[in-house]
Design a protein around this motif. Structure first.
Motif, PDB file in Angstrom:
ATOM      1  N   PHE A 176       1.034  -0.901   0.210  1.00 54.88           N
ATOM      2  CA  PHE A 176       0.085  -0.307  -0.084  1.00 54.88           C
ATOM      3  C   PHE A 176       0.909   0.894  -0.022  1.00 54.88           C
ATOM      4  CE2 PHE A 176      -3.351   3.173   2.589  1.00 54.88           C
ATOM      5  CZ  PHE A 176      -3.596   3.251   1.735  1.00 54.88           C
ATOM      6  N   CYS A 177       1.330   1.723  -1.294  1.00 56.59           N
ATOM      7  CA  CYS A 177       1.871   2.754  -1.537  1.00 56.59           C
ATOM      8  C   CYS A 177       1.647   4.416  -0.984  1.00 56.59           C
ATOM      9  CB  CYS A 177       3.172   2.559  -2.203  1.00 56.59           C
ATOM     10  SG  CYS A 177       1.679   2.330  -4.342  1.00 56.59           S
ATOM     11  N   GLN A 178       2.178   4.797  -1.223  1.00 56.02           N
ATOM     12  CA  GLN A 178       1.235   6.456  -0.534  1.00 56.02           C
ATOM     13  C   GLN A 178       1.139   6.572  -1.549  1.00 56.02           C
ATOM     14  OE1 GLN A 178       4.944   9.225   0.492  1.00 56.02           O
ATOM     15  NE2 GLN A 178       2.647  10.567   1.616  1.00 56.02           N
ATOM     16  N   GLN A 179       1.196   6.984  -2.661  1.00 57.00           N
ATOM     17  CA  GLN A 179       0.117   6.997  -3.745  1.00 57.00           C
ATOM     18  C   GLN A 179      -0.953   6.836  -4.515  1.00 57.00           C
ATOM     19  OE1 GLN A 179       3.488   6.418  -4.045  1.00 57.00           O
ATOM     20  NE2 GLN A 179       4.492   7.821  -4.515  1.00 57.00           N
ATOM     21  N   GLU A 180      -1.130   5.851  -3.514  1.00 56.16           N
ATOM     22  CA  GLU A 180      -2.317   4.540  -3.415  1.00 56.16           C
ATOM     23  C   GLU A 180      -3.492   4.788  -2.546  1.00 56.16           C
ATOM     24  OE1 GLU A 180      -1.528   0.477  -5.103  1.00 56.16           O
ATOM     25  OE2 GLU A 180      -0.674   0.660  -2.959  1.00 56.16           O
ATOM     26  N   GLU A 181      -3.306   6.105  -1.452  1.00 57.75           N
ATOM     27  CA  GLU A 181      -3.569   6.148  -0.495  1.00 57.75           C
ATOM     28  C   GLU A 181      -4.961   7.280  -1.023  1.00 57.75           C
ATOM     29  OE1 GLU A 181      -1.566   8.324   3.228  1.00 57.75           O
ATOM     30  OE2 GLU A 181      -0.493   6.177   3.282  1.00 57.75           O
ATOM     31  N   GLN A 182      -4.587   8.432  -1.768  1.00 54.98           N
ATOM     32  CA  GLN A 182      -5.410   9.225  -2.474  1.00 54.98           C
ATOM     33  C   GLN A 182      -6.548   8.895  -2.642  1.00 54.98           C
ATOM     34  OE1 GLN A 182      -5.353  12.403  -1.932  1.00 54.98           O
ATOM     35  NE2 GLN A 182      -7.631  12.213  -2.390  1.00 54.98           N
ATOM     36  N   LYS A 183      -6.730   7.081  -3.720  1.00 55.22           N
ATOM     37  CA  LYS A 183      -6.760   6.659  -4.872  1.00 55.22           C
ATOM     38  C   LYS A 183      -8.430   6.159  -3.174  1.00 55.22           C
ATOM     39  CE  LYS A 183      -8.548   2.112  -6.913  1.00 55.22           C
ATOM     40  NZ  LYS A 183      -7.717   0.960  -6.652  1.00 55.22           N
ATOM     41  N   VAL A 184      -7.476   5.526  -1.951  1.00 54.02           N
ATOM     42  CA  VAL A 184      -8.911   5.379  -1.022  1.00 54.02           C
ATOM     43  C   VAL A 184      -9.819   6.764  -0.768  1.00 54.02           C
ATOM     44  CG1 VAL A 184      -8.710   4.269   1.343  1.00 54.02           C
ATOM     45  CG2 VAL A 184      -7.345   3.411  -0.107  1.00 54.02           C
ATOM     46  N   PHE A 239     -10.497 -12.010   9.830  1.00 52.43           N
ATOM     47  CA  PHE A 239      -8.711 -12.714   9.477  1.00 52.43           C
ATOM     48  C   PHE A 239      -7.880 -11.463   9.939  1.00 52.43           C
ATOM     49  CE2 PHE A 239     -11.651 -16.160   7.652  1.00 52.43           C
ATOM     50  CZ  PHE A 239     -11.464 -17.238   8.123  1.00 52.43           C
ATOM     51  N   ARG A 240      -6.934 -12.115   9.669  1.00 53.02           N
ATOM     52  CA  ARG A 240      -5.626 -11.261   9.638  1.00 53.02           C
ATOM     53  C   ARG A 240      -5.310 -10.489   8.754  1.00 53.02           C
ATOM     54  NH1 ARG A 240      -4.044 -16.138   9.888  1.00 53.02           N
ATOM     55  NH2 ARG A 240      -2.742 -17.224   7.829  1.00 53.02           N
ATOM     56  N   PHE A 241      -5.723 -10.646   7.852  1.00 57.51           N
ATOM     57  CA  PHE A 241      -5.650  -9.678   5.640  1.00 57.51           C
ATOM     58  C   PHE A 241      -6.931  -8.886   6.040  1.00 57.51           C
ATOM     59  CE2 PHE A 241      -2.056 -12.368   5.910  1.00 57.51           C
ATOM     60  CZ  PHE A 241      -0.541 -11.384   6.014  1.00 57.51           C
ATOM     61  N   TYR A 242      -7.830  -9.097   6.406  1.00 51.49           N
ATOM     62  CA  TYR A 242      -9.262  -8.604   6.078  1.00 51.49           C
ATOM     63  C   TYR A 242      -9.511  -7.333   6.033  1.00 51.49           C
ATOM     64  CZ  TYR A 242     -14.394  -7.943   6.518  1.00 51.49           C
ATOM     65  OH  TYR A 242     -15.982  -8.076   6.165  1.00 51.49           O
ATOM     66  N   PHE A 243      -8.293  -6.201   6.757  1.00 49.44           N
ATOM     67  CA  PHE A 243      -8.679  -4.869   6.584  1.00 49.44           C
ATOM     68  C   PHE A 243      -7.895  -4.671   5.331  1.00 49.44           C
ATOM     69  CE2 PHE A 243     -11.097  -5.477  10.569  1.00 49.44           C
ATOM     70  CZ  PHE A 243     -12.206  -4.719  10.263  1.00 49.44           C
ATOM     71  N   LEU A 244      -7.236  -5.195   4.746  1.00 45.79           N
ATOM     72  CA  LEU A 244      -6.276  -4.571   3.947  1.00 45.79           C
ATOM     73  C   LEU A 244      -6.999  -4.821   2.400  1.00 45.79           C
ATOM     74  CD1 LEU A 244      -2.805  -4.185   3.301  1.00 45.79           C
ATOM     75  CD2 LEU A 244      -3.059  -7.232   2.254  1.00 45.79           C
ATOM     76  N   SER A 245      -7.887  -5.125   2.165  1.00 45.92           N
ATOM     77  CA  SER A 245      -9.777  -5.505   1.423  1.00 45.92           C
ATOM     78  C   SER A 245      -9.779  -3.378   1.251  1.00 45.92           C
ATOM     79  CB  SER A 245     -10.883  -5.336   1.986  1.00 45.92           C
ATOM     80  OG  SER A 245     -10.630  -7.106   2.239  1.00 45.92           O
ATOM     81  N   ILE A 246      -8.945  -3.010   2.262  1.00 44.02           N
ATOM     82  CA  ILE A 246      -9.095  -0.809   2.456  1.00 44.02           C
ATOM     83  C   ILE A 246      -8.394  -0.659   1.270  1.00 44.02           C
ATOM     84  CG2 ILE A 246      -9.353   1.225   2.877  1.00 44.02           C
ATOM     85  CD1 ILE A 246     -10.529  -0.593   6.042  1.00 44.02           C
ATOM     86  N   PRO A 247      -6.987  -0.950   1.096  1.00 41.80           N
ATOM     87  CA  PRO A 247      -6.721   0.167   0.236  1.00 41.80           C
ATOM     88  C   PRO A 247      -6.247  -0.699  -0.858  1.00 41.80           C
ATOM     89  CG  PRO A 247      -5.482  -1.893   1.957  1.00 41.80           C
ATOM     90  CD  PRO A 247      -6.136  -1.252   2.604  1.00 41.80           C
ATOM     91  N   TRP A 248      -7.006  -2.207  -1.079  1.00 48.86           N
ATOM     92  CA  TRP A 248      -6.853  -2.917  -1.962  1.00 48.86           C
ATOM     93  C   TRP A 248      -8.022  -3.447  -2.822  1.00 48.86           C
ATOM     94  CZ3 TRP A 248      -4.160  -8.460  -1.566  1.00 48.86           C
ATOM     95  CH2 TRP A 248      -2.771  -7.778  -1.043  1.00 48.86           C
TER      96      TRP A 248
END
Length: 606
Positions: free
Chosen positions: A40-48, A347-356
């Motif tokens: 989750f790079c910095q440039q992807e934060e704006q997309k979210v 699950f442990r990676f569940y909230f990686l669903s937000i940046p992805w």
């Protein structure tokens, strides 16, 4: 973007996607991203941020993330249990909890700017980095702890104190990467680094994430780790060919593919390529196989050492949707998320669903009446027209029982109508049972009911076990005819008990499937047992069994032999050490009197 000059750094040893080809070497003249560079790079934060307020489901995920992050502020740090309890075997549960805490706390900080989350995450990092080790004897523990620490270090890099950074770098190097160098050099084919199971992908991914996180301080070590990892990961991925089936079952499908997604994204984000890993046969099909084999009621076929029938609730699908242009995967996962986002117990990676998060959509899949997914476990799926009342769904498998996590279940099947599962798989038992991992034909593994063919929807001969050294294979199939069918050759699974065993599934129409078993016995005195296990209420009426559940009914009728009849008995475990079995019935019929037995059972809805 600050680029770290890696000219001459990553002379990575490529592997071939086809086993047996020569390895090739390329010179990478690229730089890594600045921190954060993992997942989750910095440039992807704006997309979210742009999507928040526009996507109600994403908004719900964010609210749940912040709620969980607030809760994590109050939970105590995890002490190393090995400091107080002798003979503690591993710390895998702690490593996995650290992944969960680090993803959630670091992500909450990045999206909200609330430094409380970063401060708690830093305390967690300091705590686990002060462990004596991360349990290298059971290397999954090291891999998942390295994943957690690498993500926390990378995502919080700018706010961590210099002393914390120094501690993390030292810990990743000494507790993980230094150990790996020797493992790659001297480990045999059963080494975690080189074996053909989920351990390979999970452990190598953890090492790559650790290497990428601290590359500035350890460039040569990082070069070596990444080069070796991409060399050996194909040992596992080759078994995805040709159709994406993970032979270890759906539980390990999720585990393997979640870590594979982390690996592919980290490599592609930093190098613009994944060195051919995603091009290996079957990899791109894996999520589609998983989705299309999920039943109309939203349940998976929980074969092998799998417990839950719920689809994996991790952002694998979002990665595959974007990486392989599979928008249906994103749509499928959003449906999963909508059912789980309010539930807790993530699950442990569940909230990686937000940046992805992926908003892609597609038209509904048109499911064929018959689809066969080839692999070590060939998976056979029949779909009745889901707009037809009482339409039938059936999924069956072949298999190779002495491979990792397998059971004696060649020929087993799950059948559903009206959203009700009429035949079941009991799933996995306790991994700590004595001899649980002994896959030999006389291994203790097969003495446990859940692992035997007696608990599956298949055959036995003279009430004996299938032969774990045997295999099941597709002998014939035709999905073009009006009544599509598949015939499995299960003969070697009954080696020494029979001359041949074939099982055919034929879809007669949308609501009926005929199961035909042809068995050539060694002696006329032998008998064949046809069995199925169910959580429904069972009524036997001679050659007909009526299953009832939730106000619905399902019928099994023995067409031949004419004198065969059903009987039912309560399913029960063989020893007190096994997991309890409650609410299940074994439905069976035994036939004998002829050297060649042909058993035909009709399955039909109301």
């Amino acid at each position: 973007m600050r680029l770290i000059n890696l000219l001459g750094l990553f002379s990575l040893l490529f592997f071939s996607a086809v086993e047996g080809q020569n390895h090739s070497v390329r010179q990478l003249e690229k730089g890594l991203r600045q921190h954060p560079r993992l997942l989750f790079c910095q440039q992807e934060e704006q997309k979210v941020r742009d999507l928040l307020g526009m996507e109600p489901l994403l908004d719900s995920l964010y609210v749940s993330l912040m709620k969980e992050a607030e809760r994590l502020l109050t939970v105590p740090l995890q002490e190393d249990p090995r400091e107080k309890i002798k003979n503690t075997k591993d710390i895998l549960s702690i490593s996995r909890e650290q992944v969960y805490r680090m993803v959630n706390l670091s992500l909450a900080y990045r999206l909200s700017g609330d430094k409380r989350f970063a401060e708690k995450a830093e305390k967690e990092l300091i705590n686990v980095c002060n462990y004596k080790d991360w349990d290298p004897v059971h290397y999954l523990d090291v891999a998942e702890m390295t994943t957690a620490v690498a993500i926390g270090y990378d995502w919080l890099y700018d706010v961590l104190t210099p002393s914390t950074r120094q501690l993390v770098v030292h810990s990743i190097k000494t507790k993980a990467l230094d150990i790996v160098v020797e493992e790659y050099k001297t480990g045999n084919a059963d080494s975690w680094a080189k074996r053909e199971t989920n351990w390979n992908v999970v452990c190598n991914t953890g090492m790559v994430l650790g290497a990428l996180a601290i590359e500035e301080q350890e460039p040569e070590l990082a070069r070596h780790i990444i080069g070796e990892a991409v060399k050996y990961v194909p040992n596992c991925l080759k078994h995805f060919a040709p159709d994406g089936v993970c032979y270890e079952g759906p539980a390990y499908w999720g585990y393997t593919n979640m870590y594979l997604s982390l690996l592919l994204k980290a490599l592609n984000d930093n190098f613009g390529e994944d060195f051919g890993l995603s091009e290996m046969e079957g990899v791109d099909k894996s999520v589609l196989y998983y989705m299309h084999s999920t039943s109309p009621s939203g349940k998976i076929f929980n074969f092998a050492n799998s417990g839950s029938t719920a689809p994996a609730a991790e952002p694998i699908y979002f990665y595959f949707s974007q990486a392989f242009n599979q928008p249906e995967a994103a749509a499928f996962y959003r449906n999963v998320l909508s059912k789980t986002v309010q539930g807790g117990n993530y699950f442990r990676f569940y909230f990686l669903s937000i940046p992805w998060y992926d908003t892609a959509s597609s038209s509904a899949d048109v499911l064929p009446k018959l689809k066969v997914y080839r692999g070590i476990n060939d998976i056979v799926v029949f779909n009745g027209d889901r707009n037809t009342p009482n339409s039938l769904y059936l999924i069956a498998k072949t298999g190779d029982p002495d491979m990792a996590h397998q059971q004696l279940d060649i020929g087993t099947f799950i059948v559903e109508t009206n959203g009700i599962r009429w035949t079941d798989d009991l799933g996995t038992d306790n991994y700590s049972l004595p001899g649980f991992w002994d896959y030999k034909p006389d291994g203790q593994r097969w003495s446990y009911f859940r692992n035997s063919n007696f608990s599956h929807n298949t055959l036995s001969i003279d009430y004996k076990l299938q032969n774990s050294a045997g295999i099941g294979e597709i002998k014939e199939q035709d999905d073009k005819v009006n009544q599509p069918f598949v015939t499995m050759d299960m003969s070697t699974a009954y080696g020494g008990q029979s001359r041949f065993v074939y099982r055919t599934f034929r879809m007669l129409d949308d609501t009926r499937i005929l199961v035909t078993d042809s068995v050539g016995l060694e002696r006329p005195s032998q008998s064949v047992q046809w069995s199925a296990i169910t959580s429904a209420d069972v009524e036997c009426q001679g050659n007909t069994a009526i299953l009832r559940k939730d106000g619905k009914s399902f019928f099994l009728k023995i067409i031949s032999p004419a004198n065969a009849s059903f009987m039912a008995k309560r399913a029960k475990r063989d020893t007190e050490a096994e997991k309890p079995i409650e609410g299940y019935t074994v439905l069976s019929a035994s036939v004998s009197g002829s050297p060649i037995q042909v058993i035909k059972v009709l399955l039909s809805g109301e």
